[in-house]
Design a protein around this motif. Structure first.
Motif, PDB file in Angstrom:
ATOM      1  N   TRP A  41       0.836  -1.020  -0.027  1.00  0.00           N
ATOM      2  CA  TRP A  41      -0.222   0.550  -0.290  1.00  0.00           C
ATOM      3  C   TRP A  41       1.102   1.136   0.083  1.00  0.00           C
ATOM      4  CZ3 TRP A  41      -4.745  -0.146  -1.044  1.00  0.00           C
ATOM      5  CH2 TRP A  41      -6.321  -1.444  -0.637  1.00  0.00           C
ATOM      6  N   VAL A  42      -0.041   2.011  -0.588  1.00  0.00           N
ATOM      7  CA  VAL A  42       1.329   3.696  -1.153  1.00  0.00           C
ATOM      8  C   VAL A  42       0.031   4.320  -0.182  1.00  0.00           C
ATOM      9  CG1 VAL A  42       2.137   4.954  -2.207  1.00  0.00           C
ATOM     10  CG2 VAL A  42       2.625   2.457  -2.523  1.00  0.00           C
ATOM     11  N   TYR A  43       1.107   5.466   0.228  1.00  0.00           N
ATOM     12  CA  TYR A  43       0.088   6.071   1.371  1.00  0.00           C
ATOM     13  C   TYR A  43       0.818   7.679   0.822  1.00  0.00           C
ATOM     14  CZ  TYR A  43      -2.002   2.846   3.594  1.00  0.00           C
ATOM     15  OH  TYR A  43      -2.779   1.567   4.402  1.00  0.00           O
ATOM     16  N   GLY A  44       0.113   8.574   0.218  1.00  0.00           N
ATOM     17  CA  GLY A  44       0.548  10.119  -0.489  1.00  0.00           C
ATOM     18  C   GLY A  44       0.536  10.547   1.026  1.00  0.00           C
ATOM     19  N   ALA A  45       0.270  12.205   0.876  1.00  0.00           N
ATOM     20  CA  ALA A  45       0.154  13.626   2.167  1.00  0.00           C
ATOM     21  C   ALA A  45      -1.073  14.034   2.337  1.00  0.00           C
ATOM     22  CB  ALA A  45       1.194  14.478   2.347  1.00  0.00           C
ATOM     23  N   ASN A  46      -1.843  13.133   1.260  1.00  0.00           N
ATOM     24  CA  ASN A  46      -3.469  13.518   1.396  1.00  0.00           C
ATOM     25  C   ASN A  46      -4.706  12.416   1.505  1.00  0.00           C
ATOM     26  OD1 ASN A  46      -3.177  16.641   2.690  1.00  0.00           O
ATOM     27  ND2 ASN A  46      -2.664  17.004   0.847  1.00  0.00           N
TER      28      ASN A  46
END
Length: 74
Positions: A41-46
């Motif tokens: 899973w990849v998460y961005g800043a928002n």
């Protein structure tokens, strides 16, 4: 000390396009897969939900599961 050698990942959208299948099928095939299988899973800043991504090994695992699924249905 072993270091992770992953330097790129592919999104569900990209994997589906490259394999010529739907994103929904890719999502279904990844049920039960773990990071050891090349799925992360990849998460961005928002981005609290994150997006599913695949290493090269993850794509190969999806291909194997797709073949196994087709054989099972046949």
């Amino acid at each position: 000390m072993q270091r992770n050698k992953v330097h790129h990942v592919y999104t569900v959208e990209r994997v589906a396009r490259d394999l010529g299948v739907s994103e929904a099928l890719i999502q279904d095939l990844t049920l039960g897969l773990e990071p050891e299988d090349g799925v992360i899973w990849v998460y961005g800043a928002n981005d609290d939900d994150g997006i599913l991504a695949f290493t090269d090994e993850g794509i190969e695992e999806v291909k194997r599961k797709r073949v196994a699924d087709a054989v099972q249905r046949w």
